[in-house]
Design a protein around this motif. Structure first.
Motif, PDB file in Angstrom:
ATOM      1  N   ASP A 116      34.689  78.518  25.327  1.00  0.00           N
ATOM      2  CA  ASP A 116      34.359  78.607  23.909  1.00  0.00           C
ATOM      3  C   ASP A 116      35.583  78.202  23.085  1.00  0.00           C
ATOM      4  OD1 ASP A 116      36.116  80.767  23.879  1.00  0.00           O
ATOM      5  OD2 ASP A 116      34.582  82.275  23.425  1.00  0.00           O
ATOM      6  N   ASP A 117      35.499  78.398  21.774  1.00  0.00           N
ATOM      7  CA  ASP A 117      36.573  77.950  20.887  1.00  0.00           C
ATOM      8  C   ASP A 117      37.894  78.667  21.118  1.00  0.00           C
ATOM      9  OD1 ASP A 117      34.777  76.243  19.761  1.00  0.00           O
ATOM     10  OD2 ASP A 117      34.572  77.322  17.854  1.00  0.00           O
ATOM     11  N   GLU A 118      37.855  79.816  21.781  1.00  0.00           N
ATOM     12  CA  GLU A 118      39.069  80.605  22.002  1.00  0.00           C
ATOM     13  C   GLU A 118      39.540  80.537  23.457  1.00  0.00           C
ATOM     14  OE1 GLU A 118      40.568  81.753  19.421  1.00  0.00           O
ATOM     15  OE2 GLU A 118      38.906  81.091  18.139  1.00  0.00           O
ATOM     16  N   ASP A 119      39.093  79.544  24.194  1.00  0.00           N
ATOM     17  CA  ASP A 119      39.491  79.357  25.603  1.00  0.00           C
ATOM     18  C   ASP A 119      38.875  80.386  26.545  1.00  0.00           C
ATOM     19  OD1 ASP A 119      40.891  77.021  25.527  1.00  0.00           O
ATOM     20  OD2 ASP A 119      42.880  77.900  25.818  1.00  0.00           O
ATOM     21  N   ARG A 120      37.905  81.143  26.083  1.00  0.00           N
ATOM     22  CA  ARG A 120      37.251  82.105  26.965  1.00  0.00           C
ATOM     23  C   ARG A 120      36.190  81.395  27.799  1.00  0.00           C
ATOM     24  NH1 ARG A 120      36.786  86.050  21.884  1.00  0.00           N
ATOM     25  NH2 ARG A 120      35.437  84.302  21.277  1.00  0.00           N
ATOM     26  N   VAL A 121      36.107  81.774  29.072  1.00  0.00           N
ATOM     27  CA  VAL A 121      35.103  81.200  29.964  1.00  0.00           C
ATOM     28  C   VAL A 121      33.746  81.796  29.618  1.00  0.00           C
ATOM     29  CG1 VAL A 121      34.347  80.930  32.355  1.00  0.00           C
ATOM     30  CG2 VAL A 121      36.790  80.848  31.802  1.00  0.00           C
ATOM     31  N   VAL A 122      32.809  80.926  29.250  1.00  0.00           N
ATOM     32  CA  VAL A 122      31.476  81.401  28.861  1.00  0.00           C
ATOM     33  C   VAL A 122      30.407  80.945  29.855  1.00  0.00           C
ATOM     34  CG1 VAL A 122      32.012  81.577  26.416  1.00  0.00           C
ATOM     35  CG2 VAL A 122      31.177  79.400  27.339  1.00  0.00           C
ATOM     36  N   GLY A 123      30.825  80.214  30.874  1.00  0.00           N
ATOM     37  CA  GLY A 123      29.871  79.763  31.879  1.00  0.00           C
ATOM     38  C   GLY A 123      30.522  78.805  32.856  1.00  0.00           C
ATOM     39  N   GLN A 124      29.751  78.415  33.848  1.00  0.00           N
ATOM     40  CA  GLN A 124      30.190  77.416  34.804  1.00  0.00           C
ATOM     41  C   GLN A 124      29.062  76.416  35.028  1.00  0.00           C
ATOM     42  OE1 GLN A 124      32.449  78.245  38.286  1.00  0.00           O
ATOM     43  NE2 GLN A 124      32.982  80.326  37.685  1.00  0.00           N
ATOM     44  N   GLU A 125      29.436  75.147  35.149  1.00  0.00           N
ATOM     45  CA  GLU A 125      28.451  74.131  35.505  1.00  0.00           C
ATOM     46  C   GLU A 125      28.054  74.350  36.957  1.00  0.00           C
ATOM     47  OE1 GLU A 125      25.904  71.265  36.258  1.00  0.00           O
ATOM     48  OE2 GLU A 125      26.613  71.643  34.205  1.00  0.00           O
TER      49      GLU A 125
END
Length: 241
Positions: A116-125
């Motif tokens: 996301d905009d803050e470098d947080r991992v929000v998912g994986q392909e």
């Protein structure tokens, strides 16, 4: 004229072969420290991190271009640079129909992290991104250009995934206005074979932070306004070639 440092071939942690430290804010931060004014995110067969990337660039006062490195059916890499985020995301979404959907093995190929905009991992392909698509070299150009992208062959002087290394020469079609090449002799050969004025790009293809180009590599383009953003200068220059 406007001169600026650039790097138009960068991979984030979404690309399986890239380091997980290649977050969008780390990329923008390293580019800022290296004096770059224009950078592009070109993950393998995906634009999923482009939105966060443009936010990170804006935070650093850097011009960012949403892009993608597409792998053709022949295993040739081509770079597509988009004039808008909407076009980039639409192309990335529609490319899924042409991808080879094989489950990624993160323990073998690496994680594919969406931020996301803050470098947080929000998912994986879920599916491996480095596979070849079903689009031929010529079809890949047409596909990306249908989203108003600037498209050019990546690292043409490299045997692995370079168009010359795979096909033996530059095909007469499609034409292109940019050339990614570090070797002077190869760049001259391609210019002579195509018969076109080409904007030669020396990009890093960085998969780790320390490979991002420094400001010793610069681009000089015509500009009536020295304050004009570097990304606009780039697209205007390419459009005139």
């Amino acid at each position: 004229m406007k001169t600026f440092g650039y790097d138009l071939h960068l991979h984030s942690c979404l690309s399986p072969c890239a380091d997980n430290d290649m977050t969008v804010h780390n990329i923008a931060g390293m580019a800022y420290l290296n004096g770059l004014s224009l950078i592009a995110l070109t993950d393998h067969n995906s634009t999923a991190n482009c939105r966060a990337f443009l936010h990170a660039c804006a935070c650093r006062g850097i011009s960012g271009i949403p892009g993608m490195e597409l792998t053709t059916a022949e295993e040739i890499h081509v770079v597509a640079l988009f004039r808008s985020l909407a076009a980039a995301e639409a192309c990335g979404n529609d490319l899924r129909a042409y991808r080879t959907l094989i489950e990624n093995r993160a323990d073998i190929f690496g994680e594919q992290l969406i931020l996301d905009d803050e470098d947080r991992v929000v998912g994986q392909e879920r599916h491996l991104l480095s596979n070849a698509t079903t689009l031929s070299y010529e079809e890949a150009f047409a596909f990306c250009r249908s989203y108003d992208a600037v498209v050019y062959p990546a690292h043409v002087d490299r045997q692995s995934n370079g168009v010359i290394g795979i096909l033996g020469s530059i095909p007469p079609f499609p034409d292109f206005s940019c050339l990614e090449c570090r070797d002077d002799a190869v760049a001259l050969q391609v210019s002579e074979e195509t018969g076109h004025a080409l904007l030669r790009l020396i990009n890093s293809d960085a998969h780790v932070l320390w490979d991002i180009s420094d400001d010793s590599i610069t681009m000089t383009v015509p500009s009536a306004d020295p304050k004009e953003p570097a990304d606009r200068c780039f697209f205007e220059t390419v459009g005139k070639l």
